[in-house]
Design an enzyme around this catalytic site. Structure first.
Site, PDB file in Angstrom:
ATOM      1  N   GLU A 112      -3.884  -7.421  10.172  1.00 59.04           N
ATOM      2  CA  GLU A 112      -3.288  -8.711  10.478  1.00 59.04           C
ATOM      3  C   GLU A 112      -1.791  -8.576  10.674  1.00 59.04           C
ATOM      4  O   GLU A 112      -1.128  -7.777  10.007  1.00 59.04           O
ATOM      5  CB  GLU A 112      -3.571  -9.698   9.348  1.00 59.04           C
ATOM      6  CG  GLU A 112      -5.051  -9.988   9.216  1.00 59.04           C
ATOM      7  CD  GLU A 112      -5.351 -11.112   8.229  1.00 59.04           C
ATOM      8  OE1 GLU A 112      -6.536 -11.354   8.009  1.00 59.04           O
ATOM      9  OE2 GLU A 112      -4.418 -11.728   7.703  1.00 59.04           O
ATOM     10  N   CYS A 140      -4.473  -1.391   1.025  1.00 60.36           N
ATOM     11  CA  CYS A 140      -3.328  -0.722   0.398  1.00 60.36           C
ATOM     12  C   CYS A 140      -3.771  -0.063  -0.901  1.00 60.36           C
ATOM     13  O   CYS A 140      -4.468  -0.686  -1.709  1.00 60.36           O
ATOM     14  CB  CYS A 140      -2.230  -1.742   0.123  1.00 60.36           C
ATOM     15  SG  CYS A 140      -0.776  -0.985  -0.641  1.00 60.36           S
ATOM     16  N   CYS A 147      -1.444  -9.335  -5.199  1.00 57.39           N
ATOM     17  CA  CYS A 147      -1.466  -9.192  -3.738  1.00 57.39           C
ATOM     18  C   CYS A 147      -2.894  -9.108  -3.197  1.00 57.39           C
ATOM     19  O   CYS A 147      -3.692  -8.288  -3.654  1.00 57.39           O
ATOM     20  CB  CYS A 147      -0.680  -7.940  -3.348  1.00 57.39           C
ATOM     21  SG  CYS A 147      -0.785  -7.535  -1.597  1.00 57.39           S
ATOM     22  N   CYS A 364       3.311 -13.607   2.810  1.00 55.34           N
ATOM     23  CA  CYS A 364       3.273 -12.287   2.170  1.00 55.34           C
ATOM     24  C   CYS A 364       2.175 -12.234   1.123  1.00 55.34           C
ATOM     25  O   CYS A 364       2.018 -13.142   0.323  1.00 55.34           O
ATOM     26  CB  CYS A 364       4.593 -12.006   1.461  1.00 55.34           C
ATOM     27  SG  CYS A 364       5.907 -11.692   2.593  1.00 55.34           S
TER      28      CYS A 364
HETATM   29  N1  SAH Z   1       3.679  -2.677   0.452  1.00 56.36           N
HETATM   30  C1  SAH Z   1       4.990  -3.092   0.774  1.00 56.36           C
HETATM   31  C2  SAH Z   1       5.052  -4.021   1.961  1.00 56.36           C
HETATM   32  C3  SAH Z   1       3.932  -4.992   2.109  1.00 56.36           C
HETATM   33  S1  SAH Z   1       3.858  -6.252   0.854  1.00 56.36           S
HETATM   34  C4  SAH Z   1       5.640  -3.751  -0.451  1.00 56.36           C
HETATM   35  O1  SAH Z   1       4.958  -4.023  -1.417  1.00 56.36           O
HETATM   36  O2  SAH Z   1       6.849  -3.966  -0.389  1.00 56.36           O
HETATM   37  C5  SAH Z   1       5.179  -7.315   1.388  1.00 56.36           C
HETATM   38  C6  SAH Z   1       5.743  -8.206   0.301  1.00 56.36           C
HETATM   39  O3  SAH Z   1       4.788  -9.196  -0.109  1.00 56.36           O
HETATM   40  C7  SAH Z   1       6.103  -7.449  -0.972  1.00 56.36           C
HETATM   41  O4  SAH Z   1       7.392  -7.819  -1.402  1.00 56.36           O
HETATM   42  C8  SAH Z   1       5.053  -7.955  -1.931  1.00 56.36           C
HETATM   43  O5  SAH Z   1       5.431  -7.811  -3.258  1.00 56.36           O
HETATM   44  C9  SAH Z   1       4.876  -9.366  -1.502  1.00 56.36           C
HETATM   45  N2  SAH Z   1       3.667 -10.020  -1.994  1.00 56.36           N
HETATM   46  C10 SAH Z   1       2.463  -9.482  -2.208  1.00 56.36           C
HETATM   47  N3  SAH Z   1       1.598 -10.412  -2.638  1.00 56.36           N
HETATM   48  C11 SAH Z   1       2.272 -11.579  -2.691  1.00 56.36           C
HETATM   49  C12 SAH Z   1       1.921 -12.912  -3.033  1.00 56.36           C
HETATM   50  N4  SAH Z   1       0.676 -13.225  -3.383  1.00 56.36           N
HETATM   51  N5  SAH Z   1       2.873 -13.857  -2.973  1.00 56.36           N
HETATM   52  C13 SAH Z   1       4.134 -13.549  -2.568  1.00 56.36           C
HETATM   53  N6  SAH Z   1       4.519 -12.317  -2.231  1.00 56.36           N
HETATM   54  C14 SAH Z   1       3.597 -11.334  -2.284  1.00 56.36           C
HETATM   55 FE1  SF4 Z   2       0.352  -2.812  -1.395  1.00 60.23          FE
HETATM   56 FE2  SF4 Z   2       0.364  -5.451  -1.658  1.00 60.23          FE
HETATM   57 FE3  SF4 Z   2       1.533  -3.924  -3.488  1.00 60.23          FE
HETATM   58 FE4  SF4 Z   2       2.656  -4.125  -1.052  1.00 60.23          FE
HETATM   59  S1  SF4 Z   2       2.384  -5.766  -2.552  1.00 60.23           S
HETATM   60  S2  SF4 Z   2       2.304  -2.260  -2.251  1.00 60.23           S
HETATM   61  S3  SF4 Z   2       0.781  -4.320   0.206  1.00 60.23           S
HETATM   62  S4  SF4 Z   2      -0.656  -3.966  -3.007  1.00 60.23           S
END
Ligand code: SAH
Ligand code: SF4
Length: 378
Positions: A112, A140, A147, A364
């Site tokens: 996505e 991931c 997440c 996110c």
């Molecule tokens: N794996 C990388 C990039 C993808 S996640 C990382 O973790 O940085 C992108 C962002 O989304 C990250 O800052 C992560 O912590 C945030 N994120 C993940 N799940 C989320 C949620 N349920 N609500 C808000 N932010 C979230």
């Molecule tokens: Fe992976 Fe989601 Fe953690 Fe980013 S926030 S490292 S996408 S599990």
């Protein structure tokens, strides 16, 4: 209200994946493209003509590359796919600010990507702009506790072409539906630094003036704290921006939220970031997702202040985006504001991020949740 029905043919001319067994042309670097055309008996400059069509036009097939000889177009179509991804569905948020697409890969996996449009500021300053959020992996392996992508597990890395094609998909679309994409954030599904080569190869072609020609300082790679990747980025000639998903300033809490912290604890992470900053001179952005009653107390804000002392940083605070299967909730707004004021009072540059696309689960950490539910119920 949510518009949940797929919109038919919403993005440019969606090309079906023809010849799914062929590799996508976007997997090739410009040097490889030059080699290919030479092998096919053509002058090397044809490579730049091809990359012009692939990266800077709205065409959907090799056949439409009108300045190439027919034989070359046919030879390319026999060996490569024009697109790495097929559009499975597109959801559009109600106010039109966020557009999420699910893109099917040739092996049936799905990724996505999200386009976020920001209007001109209400005081009339700034300009309308669009930021694109792309995925680097299917699922991931890091499995952060809040997440949705982590919840689905890990399937595989995306190829450079599969990463690039997400951006190209929207670059083509925004050429006809401005504003054009200015920023790309590698914050979709997956941990970009665990797919370092392919992510950086995709960025290389996004910023190469002979390919997509975007600004390198408009590329942001977000990591959950994979230190070997940060060390590589420190030495990498591509001067991308770095965002670190911190979410907690002490190890006990961070390890609960981001399991990778057990292997790479905060002190080591900060050492790597100081090294990164002293060698590159670039500011580090920290993402801090605020979880109700978990990481949002005032004493934790003070911990964060101490941790960031001496580092040129920018903190993005964001209330968590809810995910049905995950037992965390967003911090209430007054709690976010209190946390924000503690950081600001300590002189830390800090913004509270707007949430976009919640209604289509395009925010996110929400990516894939819907598709997973759809395929489970199918
Ligand atoms: N794996 C990388 C990039 C993808 S996640 C990382 O973790 O940085 C992108 C962002 O989304 C990250 O800052 C992560 O912590 C945030 N994120 C993940 N799940 C989320 C949620 N349920 N609500 C808000 N932010 C979230
Ligand atoms: Fe992976 Fe989601 Fe953690 Fe980013 S926030 S490292 S996408 S599990």
């Amino acid at each position: 209200m949510t518009i949940s029905a797929p919109i038919s043919a919403p993005v440019g001319r969606p090309a079906p994946i023809d010849g799914a067994s062929l590799p996508p042309i976007t997997d090739l670097s410009l040097a490889e493209l030059r080699f290919l055309v030479t092998e096919l008996g053509q002058p090397a400059l044809r490579a730049e003509q091809i990359s012009g069509w692939v990266y800077r036009s709205t065409i959907a097939s090799f056949e439409e590359m009108s300045n190439l000889p027919k034989t070359l177009r046919t030879a390319l179509a026999e060996r490569y796919r024009f697109v790495a991804l097929d559009q499975r569905s597109a959801l559009l948020s109600v106010d039109g600010e966020t557009r999420k697409v699910a893109l099917a890969l040739a092996d049936g996996e799905t990724v996505e990507s999200v386009l976020m449009r920001y209007p001109q500021r209400s005081d009339g300053t700034g300009s309308e702009r669009a930021t694109l959020c792309v995925s680097t992996q299917v699922g991931c392996p890091v499995k952060c506790a809040f997440c949705a992508t982590g919840l689905m597990g890990f399937a595989r890395n995306l190829s450079s072409g599969e990463i690039l094609d997400q951006a190209l998909h929207f670059l083509r679309w925004t050429r006809q539906n401005p504003p054009i994409v200015r920023n790309v954030v590698f914050m979709g599904m997956g941990e970009p630094l665990l797919n370092y080569e392919n992510t950086m190869a995709a960025i290389d072609r996004l910023v190469d003036p002979k390919c997509a020609g975007m600004g390198v300082h408009r590329m942001t790679v977000s990591t959950s704290g994979w230190i070997p990747g940060i060390t590589r980025l420190t030495e990498d000639p591509l001067a991308v921006r770095l965002a670190v998903s911190l979410h907690a300033a002490n190890d006990d809490l961070r390890t609960c939220l981001v399991p990778l912290n057990k292997r790479f604890p905060i002190a080591d992470l900060m050492d790597a970031l100081h090294e990164y900053q002293s060698k590159t001179g670039r500011r580090v952005t920290f993402e801090y997702t605020m979880l109700d009653g978990v990481n949002d107390a005032p004493n934790l804000a003070h911990q964060l202040v101490s941790l960031l002392r001496g580092l040129d940083s920018h903190v993005n605070l964001m209330p968590m985006n809810p995910v049905a299967e995950i037992p965390f909730a967003p911090s209430p707004w007054p709690v976010v504001e209190d946390f924000h004021s503690i950081l600001r009072a300590a002189g830390i540059i800090c913004t509270v991020r707007r949430q976009m696309g919640r209604d289509i689960k395009a925010a996110c950490g929400q990516l894939y949740a819907d598709l997973k539910r759809t395929s489970n119920s199918a």
